[in-house]
Design an enzyme around this catalytic site. Structure first.
Site, PDB file in Angstrom:
ATOM      1  CD  GLU A  52      -6.266  -3.830  -0.285  1.00 58.71           C
ATOM      2  OE1 GLU A  52      -5.677  -3.376   0.706  1.00 58.71           O
ATOM      3  OE2 GLU A  52      -7.411  -4.319  -0.214  1.00 58.71           O
ATOM      4  CE1 TYR A 135      -3.974  -6.056   4.170  1.00 56.66           C
ATOM      5  CE2 TYR A 135      -3.308  -4.281   2.678  1.00 56.66           C
ATOM      6  CZ  TYR A 135      -4.295  -5.003   3.330  1.00 56.66           C
ATOM      7  OH  TYR A 135      -5.603  -4.678   3.114  1.00 56.66           O
ATOM      8  CG  ASP A 153      -4.351  -4.469   7.739  1.00 53.76           C
ATOM      9  OD1 ASP A 153      -4.844  -5.314   8.510  1.00 53.76           O
ATOM     10  OD2 ASP A 153      -5.040  -3.599   7.178  1.00 53.76           O
TER      11      ASP A 153
END
Ligand code: SF4
Length: 372
Positions: A52, A135, A153
């Site tokens: 991520e 996020y 996002d």
């Protein structure tokens, strides 16, 4: 006295949006169509976390080889926490936004020391780790731990603006919070991780920024913007400020087979990365005067400018660098170089982590007549 409007009421998903059918059809599509990605082979929280962070502002295809290499080098939280920073930056070289790598390592050290190497599974704890914003926290908690947390996002905001026919400006922080509140009402029990990934996948493959592929969209029937025919007008996005241009003269100083490189400060843009010496100036046409003076003052070096080599333009989110690179000859030097500067032979340059822009200079030197 002005009366303030109440803004803290939780927004509701419109009644005409069929939450259950939407989640069911989206997940069925995801189960069938999801891409085979290296970070999807299991749900190890550390792998999810690294992927991520790498995927922020960076395309999936670019991230894939970096992720696999990073996992080979630093397969666990402990391995990353114990690695020299230089090695971590080297493994990140070319991915950009290097503060991500530094924050990731700082957070890995925190996880090792405070949580015994186990990535925390609560919003409160995980959000305190360096580099983990709302996020990323939502993505790790839902994908690795199946917690019903939203991961919102820019892609997800685009998709949801269309699905729910929202005209809120997605550049405003308040809109992200509103989206999180709405998505919480839609996350199906027990499949939070897949649901969040399915939304991301939909944004990446079908509900594209331009030309959304509505005719092949698995949630076509539910989409309120498509029903009104306004999907191409959404999302609403206020204009961001354009990046500020800054000009630099860059000196490639050659002493026998070695080049002078310097390390950037430990804080700020490209913190801790190596580069060729740069001098900020608007008067780039005066390189022959400006560079020798600045290099004498900074490093006690006597140099002369030999010839211009190349120009590079590199854009960050808030800045645009215009680099005017010159080859300089070393004529002598007085005293010691500072600890953040050193001459390094051409074939040792590969051991140092350079930003993308300075990596282009190295590439140029290796291809040009200047042998490294
Ligand atoms: Fe996006 Fe079109 Fe699907 Fe709506 S129907 S979610 S606009 S691709």
């Amino acid at each position: 006295m002005t009366t303030r409007k109440r803004t803290d009421a939780v927004p509701k998903v419109p009644d005409e949006f069929h939450v259950f059918g939407f989640a069911r059809d989206l997940l069925a599509w995801y189960d069938e169509q999801k891409r085979d990605l290296p970070w999807r082979i299991n749900r190890d929280p550390y792998r999810v976390w690294v992927s991520e962070i790498m995927l922020q502002q960076t395309r999936v295809e670019t991230v894939k080889p970096y992720f696999e290499n990073f996992m080979r080098k630093f397969p666990t939280v402990e391995a990353l926490a114990d690695a020299p920073e230089e090695e971590v930056l080297k493994a990140w070289e070319g991915l950009g936004y290097y503060s991500r790598a530094r924050n990731l390592q700082a957070a890995a050290r925190e996880v090792k020391e405070t949580y015994g190497g186990v990535v925390p599974d609560t919003p409160e704890e995980i959000s305190k780790l360096k580099g983990i914003g709302p996020y990323t926290a939502g993505a790790i908690l839902s994908i690795a731990y199946e917690k019903p947390e939203p991961a919102v996002d820019g892609n997800v905001m685009r998709v949801f603006s269309r699905l729910l026919l929202m005209h809120d400006d997605i550049a405003k922080p308040a809109t992200r919070i509103k989206m999180e509140q709405l998505i919480r009402q839609v996350i199906p029990q027990g499949r939070a991780g897949d649901f969040n990934q399915a939304l991301m996948e939909l944004g990446a493959l079908v509900c594209l920024p331009r030309n959304p592929q509505c005719l092949t969209c698995p949630v076509f029937d539910y989409c309120l913007a498509r029903r009104e025919g306004v999907q191409e007008e959404l999302p609403v996005k206020g204009k961001a400020k354009p990046p500020r241009p800054v000009s630099y003269l860059v000196a490639v100083i050659k002493r026998e087979d070695a080049y002078l490189i310097t390390k950037r400060p430990e804080q700020g843009l490209l913190a801790g990365m190596w580069e060729f010496p740069m001098v900020e100036t608007e008067q780039v046409e005066w390189a022959e005067d400006i560079l020798p003076d600045a290099l004498q003052q900074r490093y006690g070096l006597d140099v002369s400018v030999e010839q211009p080599l190349l120009q590079i333009r590199h854009t960050f989110s808030h800045l645009q660098w215009h680099l005017h690179v010159h080859l300089c000859a070393y004529r002598g030097g007085s005293g010691q170089l500072p600890a953040t500067a050193r001459f390094v032979s051409g074939n040792q340059l590969a051991d140092y982590a350079f930003s993308v822009a300075h990596g282009k200079i190295i590439q140029y030197l290796s291809q040009a007549a200047f042998t490294l």
